[in-house]
Design an enzyme around this catalytic site. Structure first.
Site, PDB file in Angstrom:
ATOM      1  N   THR A 260       1.498  -4.251   4.201  1.00 49.77           N
ATOM      2  CA  THR A 260       1.399  -4.551   5.628  1.00 49.77           C
ATOM      3  C   THR A 260       1.030  -5.967   5.848  1.00 49.77           C
ATOM      4  O   THR A 260       1.213  -6.429   6.924  1.00 49.77           O
ATOM      5  CB  THR A 260       0.306  -3.423   6.025  1.00 49.77           C
ATOM      6  OG1 THR A 260      -0.729  -3.723   5.489  1.00 49.77           O
ATOM      7  CG2 THR A 260       1.002  -2.192   5.906  1.00 49.77           C
ATOM      8  N   ASP A 261       0.284  -6.693   5.157  1.00 49.72           N
ATOM      9  CA  ASP A 261      -0.162  -7.934   5.273  1.00 49.72           C
ATOM     10  C   ASP A 261       0.798  -8.981   5.947  1.00 49.72           C
ATOM     11  O   ASP A 261       0.450  -9.741   6.797  1.00 49.72           O
ATOM     12  CB  ASP A 261      -1.047  -8.420   4.063  1.00 49.72           C
ATOM     13  CG  ASP A 261      -2.239  -7.827   3.507  1.00 49.72           C
ATOM     14  OD1 ASP A 261      -2.716  -8.379   2.690  1.00 49.72           O
ATOM     15  OD2 ASP A 261      -2.607  -6.805   4.348  1.00 49.72           O
TER      16      ASP A 261
ATOM     17  N   SER B 246       1.917  -7.705  -0.332  1.00 51.51           N
ATOM     18  CA  SER B 246       2.751  -8.763   0.462  1.00 51.51           C
ATOM     19  C   SER B 246       1.929  -9.927   0.580  1.00 51.51           C
ATOM     20  O   SER B 246       2.499 -10.747   0.868  1.00 51.51           O
ATOM     21  CB  SER B 246       3.079  -8.046   1.369  1.00 51.51           C
ATOM     22  OG  SER B 246       2.141  -7.863   2.403  1.00 51.51           O
TER      23      SER B 246
ATOM     24  N   THR C  62       0.909  -1.285  -0.029  1.00 52.18           N
ATOM     25  CA  THR C  62      -0.146   0.037   0.029  1.00 52.18           C
ATOM     26  C   THR C  62       0.928   1.024   0.066  1.00 52.18           C
ATOM     27  O   THR C  62       0.412   2.220  -0.578  1.00 52.18           O
ATOM     28  CB  THR C  62      -1.048   0.123   1.253  1.00 52.18           C
ATOM     29  OG1 THR C  62      -1.843  -0.851   1.048  1.00 52.18           O
ATOM     30  CG2 THR C  62      -1.640   1.262   1.429  1.00 52.18           C
TER      31      THR C  62
ATOM     32  N   LYS D 153       0.237  -7.030  12.619  1.00 49.43           N
ATOM     33  CA  LYS D 153      -0.807  -6.435  12.259  1.00 49.43           C
ATOM     34  C   LYS D 153      -2.235  -6.953  12.792  1.00 49.43           C
ATOM     35  O   LYS D 153      -2.633  -7.979  12.677  1.00 49.43           O
ATOM     36  CB  LYS D 153      -1.117  -6.459  10.692  1.00 49.43           C
ATOM     37  CG  LYS D 153      -2.313  -5.603  10.184  1.00 49.43           C
ATOM     38  CD  LYS D 153      -2.122  -5.830   8.422  1.00 49.43           C
ATOM     39  CE  LYS D 153      -3.132  -4.756   7.755  1.00 49.43           C
ATOM     40  NZ  LYS D 153      -2.991  -5.028   6.336  1.00 49.43           N
TER      41      LYS D 153
ATOM     42  N   TYR E 241      -8.092   0.909  -3.474  1.00 51.28           N
ATOM     43  CA  TYR E 241      -7.034   1.302  -4.131  1.00 51.28           C
ATOM     44  C   TYR E 241      -6.153   0.171  -4.858  1.00 51.28           C
ATOM     45  O   TYR E 241      -6.352  -1.062  -4.349  1.00 51.28           O
ATOM     46  CB  TYR E 241      -5.897   2.284  -3.150  1.00 51.28           C
ATOM     47  CG  TYR E 241      -5.662   1.318  -2.040  1.00 51.28           C
ATOM     48  CD1 TYR E 241      -6.380   1.425  -1.009  1.00 51.28           C
ATOM     49  CD2 TYR E 241      -4.361   0.538  -2.391  1.00 51.28           C
ATOM     50  CE1 TYR E 241      -6.025   0.863   0.253  1.00 51.28           C
ATOM     51  CE2 TYR E 241      -4.152  -0.299  -1.063  1.00 51.28           C
ATOM     52  CZ  TYR E 241      -4.668  -0.011   0.142  1.00 51.28           C
ATOM     53  OH  TYR E 241      -4.423  -0.889   1.147  1.00 51.28           O
TER      54      TYR E 241
ATOM     55  N   GLU F 139      -2.464 -27.591  28.421  1.00 50.76           N
ATOM     56  CA  GLU F 139      -3.764 -27.960  27.707  1.00 50.76           C
ATOM     57  C   GLU F 139      -3.328 -29.505  27.264  1.00 50.76           C
ATOM     58  O   GLU F 139      -4.218 -30.377  27.042  1.00 50.76           O
ATOM     59  CB  GLU F 139      -3.989 -27.164  26.144  1.00 50.76           C
ATOM     60  CG  GLU F 139      -4.540 -25.624  26.819  1.00 50.76           C
ATOM     61  CD  GLU F 139      -6.249 -26.219  27.171  1.00 50.76           C
ATOM     62  OE1 GLU F 139      -6.726 -25.633  28.094  1.00 50.76           O
ATOM     63  OE2 GLU F 139      -6.774 -27.451  26.801  1.00 50.76           O
TER      64      GLU F 139
HETATM   65  N1  DAS Z   1      -2.463  -6.008   0.479  1.00 52.86           N
HETATM   66  C1  DAS Z   1      -1.783  -5.219   1.253  1.00 52.86           C
HETATM   67  C2  DAS Z   1      -0.271  -5.598   1.153  1.00 52.86           C
HETATM   68  O1  DAS Z   1       0.377  -5.697   0.036  1.00 52.86           O
HETATM   69  C3  DAS Z   1      -1.797  -3.798   1.088  1.00 52.86           C
HETATM   70  C4  DAS Z   1      -1.001  -3.168   2.221  1.00 52.86           C
HETATM   71  O2  DAS Z   1      -1.643  -2.895   3.138  1.00 52.86           O
HETATM   72  O3  DAS Z   1       0.292  -2.858   2.159  1.00 52.86           O
HETATM   73  O4  DAS Z   1       0.277  -6.361   2.263  1.00 52.86           O
END
Ligand code: DAS
Length: 357
Positions: A123-124, A90, A43, A196, A57, A314
């Protein structure tokens, strides 16, 4: 001395003085931190149709040169150069991407003219890459992974400041020796601890043990340091890893069928993303015992984000010869297991590794 000779003398003097200042200036310029930005997409390189599109986007569109050009203030912080390693979202990362990126980072870290490295990333799976790098890149130079929750085209986009912060941290000598770091939302997190935890807000990245510090107007404020092994203290080295072990995650839930685990029977290890404290349904226990008997390692983690999985609580892990992932979330446990299994297949060694990293 005639007027002409005096004038000539003075202009020679001025010339020498200018040359001296220039060379001093150049050496000063070279004394600026040298930061390399390795861009992978996400992103932070995204673009939406309008400024109102903060969540709709296309990721991985803007090249690294444009990201750098978009923050002229970077010139005041460091000499920055960019390299587009990938241009992908990602969620599409694979083990091969991790190895390629890790080797690139390692090679750069060995260069004397590199002060620090910034990696722009989606970010994923940012948390997985950051953990992988902190486990395997043997340098104490700052390595900072950064992303954004909104594309640069959106109102209140967060990528520009996140990237500015990342370069400041990578250029800061106090960031050395702290393992791979993640700068998001003014916070500096450990690549090991951060995840995240919110999928649509700018305060998406959190560590259950808290951030290491904050970065405000380019200045880093540290409040704690990592206690787990990383980078130069790690027994793993990216430059001697050419393939990661096959490790997959089976998600635990009510009604989960044995197939969810049997599907990974050819793996080296299965991460059980269990309910609660890594609980295993009674119908699944014999399935895992059978897989262990075939040589797979069973690593109990939890689908619950915070806390940690207690060994022999457990489940009788000693009796079943299973491993617990401690406080690592399933996606982090997969990374550690995939790296650890390049060096050992011994379950007691695996458990030691999960305690120490
Ligand atoms: N799809 C997500 C990624 O590329 C977009 C982001 O949040 O960076 O990890």
């Amino acid at each position: 001395m005639s007027a002409i000779r005096l004038a000539a003398h003075r202009s020679l003097h001025a010339l020498l003085l200018t040359a001296l200042l220039l060379s001093a200036g150049q050496s000063w310029a070279q004394s600026k931190p040298q930061i390399v930005i390795l861009a992978t997409g996400g992103t932070i390189a995204g673009a939406g149709a309008t400024a109102a599109n903060s969540a709709t986007y296309q990721a991985a569109k803007v090249p690294v040169e444009k990201l750098i050009a978009g923050i002229p203030e970077l010139k005041d912080v460091a000499d920055v150069r960019g390299d587009q390693v990938f241009q992908i979202a990602s969620e599409s990362f694979t083990n091969a991407h991790l190895l390629t990126l890790g080797k690139r980072v390692s090679a750069l870290a060995r260069q004397a003219d590199v002060t620090g490295i910034v990696i722009t990333h989606g970010t994923d799976t940012l948390e997985e890459t950051a953990f992988f790098l902190t486990l395997t890149v043997k340098t104490d130079k700052p390595i900072v992974v950064v992303g954004s929750m909104r594309p640069g085209t959106a109102m209140s986009a967060d990528g520009m400041l996140n990237l500015y912060n990342a370069v400041n941290v990578a250029a800061n000598p106090t960031a050395r020796g702290k393992g791979v770091l993640v700068t998001m939302n003014d916070e500096i997190h450990s690549g090991r601890d951060v995840s995240k935890t919110i999928n649509i807000k700018t305060n998406a990245f959190n560590s259950q043990w808290g951030p290491l510090g904050m970065i405000v107007e380019g200045k880093a404020y540290w409040f704690r340091a990592p206690v787990k092994r990383h980078t130069t203290q790690s027994e793993f080295d990216i430059d001697s890893i050419d393939k990661l072990a096959d490790v997959d995650i089976a998600y635990g839930y009510g009604n989960v069928p044995p197939l969810a685990y049997e599907a990974f029977a050819s793996d080296r290890a299965i991460i059980h993303a269990g309910t609660g404290n890594g609980s295993v349904a009674d119908r699944i226990v014999p399935v895992l015992q059978g897989l262990r008997a075939k040589g797979l390692h069973i690593i109990r983690s939890s689908r619950v984000g915070d806390g940690f999985v207690l060994r022999n609580s457990e489940q009788p892990d000693d009796k079943y010869d299973w491993v617990v992932a401690h406080d690592l979330r399933p996606q982090k446990a997969r990374i550690l297991a995939a790296v650890a299994l390049t060096k050992t297949s011994d379950s007691k060694e695996l458990q030691r590794i999960f305690w120490e990293y």
